[in-house]
Write an enzyme that holds these catalytic residues in place. Structure first.
Site, PDB file in Angstrom:
ATOM      1  N   GLU A 144      60.639  49.399  57.883  1.00  0.00           N
ATOM      2  CA  GLU A 144      60.255  50.173  58.920  1.00  0.00           C
ATOM      3  C   GLU A 144      61.103  50.496  59.652  1.00  0.00           C
ATOM      4  O   GLU A 144      61.451  51.706  60.088  1.00  0.00           O
ATOM      5  CB  GLU A 144      59.178  49.289  59.993  1.00  0.00           C
ATOM      6  CG  GLU A 144      57.797  48.541  59.418  1.00  0.00           C
ATOM      7  CD  GLU A 144      56.885  49.822  59.152  1.00  0.00           C
ATOM      8  OE1 GLU A 144      57.177  50.926  59.574  1.00  0.00           O
ATOM      9  OE2 GLU A 144      55.663  49.432  58.823  1.00  0.00           O
ATOM     10  N   ASP A 289      52.079  51.272  48.332  1.00  0.00           N
ATOM     11  CA  ASP A 289      51.875  52.653  48.355  1.00  0.00           C
ATOM     12  C   ASP A 289      53.095  53.734  48.277  1.00  0.00           C
ATOM     13  O   ASP A 289      53.369  54.554  47.361  1.00  0.00           O
ATOM     14  CB  ASP A 289      51.242  53.293  49.713  1.00  0.00           C
ATOM     15  CG  ASP A 289      51.708  52.320  50.940  1.00  0.00           C
ATOM     16  OD1 ASP A 289      52.553  51.598  50.591  1.00  0.00           O
ATOM     17  OD2 ASP A 289      51.057  52.482  51.813  1.00  0.00           O
ATOM     18  N   GLU A 383      40.440  50.846  58.499  1.00  0.00           N
ATOM     19  CA  GLU A 383      41.507  50.210  57.756  1.00  0.00           C
ATOM     20  C   GLU A 383      41.003  49.701  56.468  1.00  0.00           C
ATOM     21  O   GLU A 383      41.716  50.140  55.535  1.00  0.00           O
ATOM     22  CB  GLU A 383      42.229  48.955  58.501  1.00  0.00           C
ATOM     23  CG  GLU A 383      43.104  49.286  59.542  1.00  0.00           C
ATOM     24  CD  GLU A 383      44.293  50.017  59.114  1.00  0.00           C
ATOM     25  OE1 GLU A 383      44.120  51.160  58.769  1.00  0.00           O
ATOM     26  OE2 GLU A 383      45.448  49.302  59.094  1.00  0.00           O
ATOM     27  N   GLU A 401      47.671  59.321  57.093  1.00  0.00           N
ATOM     28  CA  GLU A 401      47.576  59.397  55.629  1.00  0.00           C
ATOM     29  C   GLU A 401      46.486  60.708  55.277  1.00  0.00           C
ATOM     30  O   GLU A 401      46.756  61.450  54.419  1.00  0.00           O
ATOM     31  CB  GLU A 401      47.460  58.288  54.812  1.00  0.00           C
ATOM     32  CG  GLU A 401      48.475  57.344  54.700  1.00  0.00           C
ATOM     33  CD  GLU A 401      48.868  56.562  55.976  1.00  0.00           C
ATOM     34  OE1 GLU A 401      47.908  56.644  56.928  1.00  0.00           O
ATOM     35  OE2 GLU A 401      49.858  56.062  56.072  1.00  0.00           O
ATOM     36  N   THR A 487      58.264  59.404  53.648  1.00  0.00           N
ATOM     37  CA  THR A 487      57.047  58.494  54.022  1.00  0.00           C
ATOM     38  C   THR A 487      56.621  58.672  55.460  1.00  0.00           C
ATOM     39  O   THR A 487      55.368  58.405  55.674  1.00  0.00           O
ATOM     40  CB  THR A 487      56.817  57.123  53.431  1.00  0.00           C
ATOM     41  OG1 THR A 487      55.630  56.663  53.299  1.00  0.00           O
ATOM     42  CG2 THR A 487      57.879  56.189  54.056  1.00  0.00           C
TER      43      THR A 487
HETATM   44  C1  DMJ Z   1      53.886  55.137  58.521  1.00  0.00           C
HETATM   45  O1  DMJ Z   1      54.770  54.482  58.965  1.00  0.00           O
HETATM   46  C2  DMJ Z   1      54.202  55.499  57.051  1.00  0.00           C
HETATM   47  O2  DMJ Z   1      53.494  56.611  56.619  1.00  0.00           O
HETATM   48  C3  DMJ Z   1      54.349  54.461  55.827  1.00  0.00           C
HETATM   49  O3  DMJ Z   1      54.575  54.869  54.754  1.00  0.00           O
HETATM   50  C4  DMJ Z   1      52.747  53.704  55.988  1.00  0.00           C
HETATM   51  N1  DMJ Z   1      52.322  53.442  57.166  1.00  0.00           N
HETATM   52  C5  DMJ Z   1      52.516  54.265  58.442  1.00  0.00           C
HETATM   53  C6  DMJ Z   1      51.244  55.037  58.687  1.00  0.00           C
HETATM   54  O4  DMJ Z   1      50.241  54.638  58.459  1.00  0.00           O
END
Ligand code: DMJ
Length: 801
Positions: A144, A289, A383, A401, A487
């Site tokens: 993160e 993912d 979720e 997403e 991401t």
């Molecule tokens: C974000 O922090 C990023 O997209 C990560 O790859 C997945 N989770 C969150 C959003 O849902």
């Protein structure tokens, strides 16, 4: 008979019989006709209005954060104040995102540039340089911190330099943000000191891995370890210090070696020292993912073929084993023909976007359409949801997403359907998530209840992608096609590949063959997304023609979200009436010959109703087989037992046949049972412990219950008013390990309310049995038969007399 809960189960069955007689049925569904509406083109005017609405949304959230929360990491939109690590009450592991480094502002910097707000960008950059520091004794998530903080700083640095060149502004800026990202990168590096090179999940910003709390650290998720390279490569190329990129490549290489050689799939959790898999579930959602995303995007950003080859190998495996029509269902990496879950998580909604980038448009359109149906059914994508779109986990933290994929699909196809989908998503956020102080996450899509949480990705991704969707390239200050979106939707320029290429070129060690570079994709020129979407609109049950086309609509095929079905049902003389709370999506069906279009259709309607009743019965038989029971003797008579329904778990031993666990019920202290131990650990020994859902996983509560010696655990729901009478029961998921040896069951709030009322009424502790519901029913039936026999024997002499 008193109105007890076991009776309410029986009562439920009886009600069903009444429905039979009256020919009215309760079916869990949501009325929606929007999926079958033909796509309407969106005028430029409307699109521009939506773009401006997205901009307003941004400022509503951004100003709320800046005015009420900054320099905190996050805004708490309900209490309208900042969330600080170590100050605000902890939410457990979730708080590893926070490092007291003004995360929302850093994560949001580049969105300000996209919006063309250079003044605020400049002001925000100054604030970050002045206020943000990293030397804190705080354990943070490596993943993160990398995607939100390192990515945010780098992208802002790149854009600041871009503005210097192209907008003749910020001339005072001397690369301070890049220096900050370098410092933060160094603070993350100790996490990479493992025997495999795969980084630890967490690191202490000040102490590195020397923090005693990290002594036992060994597990990480595939996505956590495999979502580093874009940021670290950019960091190395921009600073000239190779260490970051070297470490990130090594982690990617080590992960690649861990793939299952037979299936080419990855698991979700692994041991960073041994490289052993801890969880072998393999899908494209949570835990895995962005590993796939970074393989592909590393190829795009760095131009290294090996990442394309690896991506293709995994992609083919996913499409072979995980993809099931438009659905994506986890399998076991070593047994890929076995599905390991019957639900999907909302994180996988990024997948169609990635498919678009990789050129595989058709399945992207299909999966996106499936997700859109889920969204329409439940307002937001929950979720986790089951294969028949029921809610498995109702939370919705305003994730990006689905909107991200909608944006990429629109860019690839130009199909206005995606603008309409985006509009719906935007309006939904406005209607259900907007609060006076920002946007609040939804705690449960069934109740719409808010949570005091606005994650930084709401600004950095969710609203950014909405703004981009409704913007034309000429509306934007930069050409986004020259950038890769990380991401976290941070922008890294493709030109990075040209920087220091020679220093960072790596030997081609993988044995890839030409097949790894070949994947035939349908040409987007020939693809008409509407044609792909249409047959999928009822894909769960297949496409059903109207009755007038000759074939009768069967109850099995019926979908209440399908307008054709609704019309067909109406023609058959069936009317639908919403019952109870609309959010639960229940409708009751009534049939009448008078309302039917013709006698023939009236007959069909009757058959349809009978089929529907059979189905409802079958469903409850299946449910009954899985149902668990928490049974206790009534206040009035210790021989008279009643049972409350409960759901099973995937991770605890199944109680079968006449097995049961018995003990006095005791509430965990603290009730959420997420801490290391319980205040009443001693007292809990041998008891049936109750813990409330939330703050940590089901399985961690179970482990704690087991640790203190409880005989069984009941997890009670934290959503007020939920009940097994009105919503489907589900089985709690674990993390793939089978170390929980005590029975663990789940109880909705209403059922637990009943149990709790009895507990409070009794002076003595309440003794309960945890067992299978079928077994309880059998046991009761046998008891009744015995009683009847005794009664008839007792009566016999009289009769003889
Ligand atoms: C974000 O922090 C990023 O997209 C990560 O790859 C997945 N989770 C969150 C959003 O849902």
């Amino acid at each position: 008979m008193s109105a007890t809960s076991s009776e309410s189960f029986v009562h439920g069955q009886r009600l069903m019989l009444i429905f039979l007689v009256a020919l009215c049925i309760v079916v869990a569904c949501v009325l929606s006709t929007e999926t079958t509406m033909p796509t309407q083109n969106m005028s430029n005017k409307e699109r521009a209005e939506l773009r401006e609405e997205a901009r307003d949304m941004f400022y509503h959230a951004y100003n709320a954060y800046m005015q009420n929360a900054y320099p905190a990491d996050e805004l708490m939109p309900l209490s309208c104040k900042g969330r600080y690590r170590g100050v605000t009450p902890s939410r457990g592991d979730m708080d590893d995102i926070l490092g007291n480094f003004s995360m929302t502002l850093v994560d949001t910097l580049d969105t300000l540039v996209l919006l063309g707000d250079f003044t605020e960008f400049e002001h925000a950059v100054k604030l970050v340089i002045r206020d943000v520091q990293f030397d804190s004794d705080i354990i943070v998530s490596v993943f993160e911190t990398n995607i939100r903080m390192v990515g945010g700083l780098l992208s802002a640095h790149i854009l600041a330099e871009y503005l210097q060149k192209h907008a003749d502004t910020m001339h005072w800026y001397k690369g301070e943000l890049l220096e900050m990202s370098r410092e933060l990168g160094y603070r993350l590096l100790p996490a990479f000191n493992t025997s495999t090179g795969i980084p630890h999940a967490r690191v202490n910003l000040r102490l590195g891995m020397k923090d005693p709390m990290l002594k036992k650290s060994r597990e990480t998720c595939t996505a956590c370890a495999g979502t580093i390279l874009l940021e670290f490569a950019a960091l190395s190329r921009l600073t000239g210090d190779p260490i970051f990129e070297v470490r990130a490549h090594a982690a990617m290489d080590a992960l690649w070696k861990l793939r299952h050689r037979g299936s080419d799939l990855m698991g979700t959790v692994l041991n960073v020292h041994s490289g052993d898999w801890v969880r072998r579930d393999s899908g494209v959602g949570a835990g895995i993912d962005s590993y796939y995303e970074y393989l592909f995007k590393s190829y795009v950003l760095l131009g290294d073929d090996k990442y394309l080859a690896r991506f293709n190998r995994h992609y083919n495996a996913v499409m072979k084993y995980v993809s099931e029509g438009p659905m994506l269902l986890d399998v076991l990496m070593h047994r890929p023909h076995a599905k390991s879950k019957n639900f999907m998580d909302s994180l996988l909604a990024f997948w169609p976007g990635l498919q678009v980038l990789s050129g595989d448009l058709k399945p992207a359109v299909q999966t996106h359409e499936m997700l859109y149906q889920v969204m329409q059914m439940h307002t937001f994508i929950p979720e986790a949801f089951t294969v028949d779109f029921q809610i498995h986990w109702g939370q919705h933290p305003l994730r990006p997403e689905f909107i991200e994929s909608t944006y990429f699909l629109y860019r690839a196809t130009g199909d206005h359907h995606y603008l309409q989908v985006g509009k719906k998503a935007l309006k939904t956020l406005q209607q259900y998530a907007k609060v006076s102080c920002g946007y609040a996450a939804v705690n449960d899509v069934r109740t719409g209840k808010h949570e005091d949480r606005m994650d930084s990705f709401v600004l950095s991704e969710t609203i950014k992608y909405l703004f981009l969707l409704f913007s034309d390239p000429q509306d934007l200050i930069i050409n986004v096609d020259e950038f890769v979106f990380t991401t976290e939707a941070h922008l890294l320029p493709l030109s990075i590949a040209q920087l220091g290429n020679a220093t960072f070129s790596f030997r081609q060690t993988d044995e890839h063959n030409v097949l790894d570079f070949m994947r035939t994709c349908p040409s987007s020129n020939r693809l008409f997304p509407e044609k792909v979407r249409k047959p999928l609109r009822n894909f769960i049950t297949g496409s059903c023609p109207r009755t007038t086309a000759g074939k009768r609509l069967s109850a099995l095929d019926f979908q209440a979200s399908n307008a054709d079905h609704l019309r067909a049902v109406y023609d058959m003389g069936i009317t639908m009436v919403s019952v109870g709370d609309r959010s639960q999506g229940k409708v009751r069906l009534f049939h009448s010959f008078y309302n039917a279009k013709s006698h023939e259709e009236g007959e069909m309607g009757l058959q349809f109703m009978q089929e529907m009743l059979e189905l409802t019965k079958m469903q409850s038989i299946n449910q009954l087989a899985q149902l668990q029971a928490v049974a206790y003797a009534t206040d009035e008579n210790p021989q008279d037992w009643i049972a409350l329904m409960a759901g099973p778990s995937h991770f605890s031993p199944e109680l079968t046949g006449d097995q049961f666990v018995q003990g006095d019920v005791i509430l965990a202290k603290p009730l959420r049972a997420c801490d290391e131990s319980l205040e009443n650990a001693e007292e809990a020994k041998g008891k049936v412990l109750v813990a409330e859902r939330g703050d940590c996983t089901f399985v961690s509560k179970a482990r704690l219950a087991q640790k203190v010696g409880a005989a069984a655990l009941i997890v009670c729901d934290n959503v007020p008013g939920s009940s097994g009478e009105t919503q489907p029961m589900f089985a709690m998921s674990g993390d793939g390990k089978d170390d929980v040896l005590i029975p663990v069951v789940f109880m909705y709030s209403m059922e637990f309310g009943k149990l709790s009322a009895v507990m409070q009424r009794r002076k003595q502790p309440l003794r309960v049995r945890v067992m299978q519901m079928v077994e309880f029913k059998r046991w009761q039936l046998a008891k009744e038969q015995r009683q009847n026999q005794t009664a008839s024997v007792a009566q016999k002499p009289d009769k003889e007399l």
